[in-house]
Design a protein around this motif. Sequence first.
Motif, mmCIF file in Angstrom:
data_model
loop_
_atom_site.group_PDB
_atom_site.id
_atom_site.type_symbol
_atom_site.label_atom_id
_atom_site.label_comp_id
_atom_site.label_asym_id
_atom_site.label_seq_id
_atom_site.Cartn_x
_atom_site.Cartn_y
_atom_site.Cartn_z
ATOM 1 N N ASN A 11 1.388 -3.688 -12.624
ATOM 2 C CA ASN A 11 2.874 -3.594 -12.901
ATOM 3 C C ASN A 11 3.475 -3.535 -11.661
ATOM 4 N N CYS A 12 3.152 -2.254 -10.672
ATOM 5 C CA CYS A 12 3.705 -1.956 -9.581
ATOM 6 C C CYS A 12 3.823 -3.212 -8.654
ATOM 7 N N THR A 13 2.776 -3.770 -8.532
ATOM 8 C CA THR A 13 2.655 -5.148 -7.505
ATOM 9 C C THR A 13 3.658 -6.138 -8.183
ATOM 10 N N LYS A 14 3.739 -6.397 -9.184
ATOM 11 C CA LYS A 14 4.742 -7.321 -9.945
ATOM 12 C C LYS A 14 6.055 -6.991 -9.391
ATOM 13 N N PHE B 106 0.912 1.854 9.034
ATOM 14 C CA PHE B 106 -0.358 2.034 8.588
ATOM 15 C C PHE B 106 -1.410 3.362 8.864
ATOM 16 N N THR B 107 -1.413 4.095 7.973
ATOM 17 C CA THR B 107 -2.233 5.120 8.299
ATOM 18 C C THR B 107 -3.321 5.388 7.655
ATOM 19 N N TRP B 108 -4.544 5.689 8.496
ATOM 20 C CA TRP B 108 -5.842 5.638 8.023
ATOM 21 C C TRP B 108 -6.005 7.031 6.951
ATOM 22 N N TYR B 109 -6.598 6.931 5.934
ATOM 23 C CA TYR B 109 -6.939 7.907 5.075
ATOM 24 C C TYR B 109 -7.434 9.203 5.633
ATOM 25 N N GLN B 110 -8.364 8.810 6.492
ATOM 26 C CA GLN B 110 -8.844 9.873 7.334
ATOM 27 C C GLN B 110 -8.073 10.883 8.082
ATOM 28 N N ASP B 111 -6.975 10.492 8.429
ATOM 29 C CA ASP B 111 -6.128 10.947 9.246
ATOM 30 C C ASP B 111 -5.125 12.028 8.259
ATOM 31 N N GLY C 27 0.930 -1.089 -0.044
ATOM 32 C CA GLY C 27 -0.080 -0.036 0.166
ATOM 33 C C GLY C 27 0.771 1.393 -0.088
ATOM 34 N N GLN C 28 1.982 1.210 0.831
ATOM 35 C CA GLN C 28 2.888 2.400 0.479
ATOM 36 C C GLN C 28 3.572 2.564 -0.728
ATOM 37 N N VAL C 29 4.018 1.265 -1.185
ATOM 38 C CA VAL C 29 5.032 1.509 -2.458
ATOM 39 C C VAL C 29 4.121 1.988 -3.549
ATOM 40 N N CYS C 30 2.971 1.316 -3.638
ATOM 41 C CA CYS C 30 2.292 1.498 -4.769
ATOM 42 C C CYS C 30 1.161 2.522 -4.635
ATOM 43 N N LYS C 31 1.142 3.318 -3.615
ATOM 44 C CA LYS C 31 0.138 4.348 -3.423
ATOM 45 C C LYS C 31 -0.440 5.102 -4.650
ATOM 46 N N ASP C 32 0.685 5.681 -5.080
ATOM 47 C CA ASP C 32 0.377 6.682 -6.341
ATOM 48 C C ASP C 32 -0.445 5.796 -7.420
ATOM 49 N N ALA C 33 -0.118 4.739 -7.778
ATOM 50 C CA ALA C 33 -0.794 3.867 -8.819
ATOM 51 C C ALA C 33 -2.144 3.458 -8.231
ATOM 52 N N ASN C 34 -2.261 3.052 -7.107
ATOM 53 C CA ASN C 34 -3.460 2.900 -6.467
ATOM 54 C C ASN C 34 -4.552 4.015 -6.411
ATOM 55 N N ASP C 35 -3.909 5.033 -6.045
ATOM 56 C CA ASP C 35 -4.814 6.394 -5.945
ATOM 57 C C ASP C 35 -5.202 6.881 -7.293
ATOM 58 N N ARG C 36 -4.311 6.721 -8.465
ATOM 59 C CA ARG C 36 -4.706 7.085 -9.752
ATOM 60 C C ARG C 36 -5.863 5.993 -10.334
ATOM 61 N N TYR C 37 -5.803 4.815 -9.995
ATOM 62 C CA TYR C 37 -6.889 3.905 -10.427
ATOM 63 C C TYR C 37 -8.255 4.050 -9.700
#
Length: 151
Positions: free
Chosen positions: A65-68, A120-125, A32-42
Motif C-alpha cells: 500500500n505504501c508503494t502504491k 542512500f545511507t547504508w544501514y551499517q552506518d 526506500g526512504q518514504v516506505c522505510k517504516d513499513a519495510n522495517d516492520r515487514y
Amino acid sequence: MSCKNIPWEELDEYKDYNVTSVPLLAVADHLGQVCKDANDRYMLCRNDSGADPRKCLREGQLVTNCTKMFMDKVYKECKMPFARYTTCLDLNTRRHQFCRGTQIEFDKCMLEKTGVSREFTWYQDKEVPIQQTWPEAFREFRSDFVNILKH
C-alpha cells in the motif's frame, strides 16, 4: 493480530502491485526512504516469524500500500521525467551509468515536487537498537554475554 491462521485459499485477498521492475528500480532510493517504516516492520516480522509467510501478510500489505501511494504521487508529480528515466533504463539494460541525464532530471523533479531526494545511507552506518533486529534467542545470549564481560 496474527495471520498464522489464514488458510492458503484466502491468500488471494492480498493483492500485489502490478508494476514491472524498471519503475521500481528507478524509484528504489526514494521509495526506500518514504516506505522505510513499513519495510522495517515487514523485515522484522519475517525475521521473527520463522518459515510461514502467512504470518507477515498484513505487514507485507502495508509495504504494498505504501508503494502504491508513493508511485501514484510519482506519476502525478513527475510523470514525464519519470517516463524518460525509466525508458532510458529499459533501453540500456537497467544500467544507471547510461541514464545519468534523465536521472538528474527525475531527481530534481522529485526533490522540488515531493521533497524526497536521492539519498542512500547504508544501514551499517546507522545505529539500530539491538532489541529491534535480533531474534529473541540471540538477544538473550548477547545480554548474558555482555553481563559476563562486565564482571
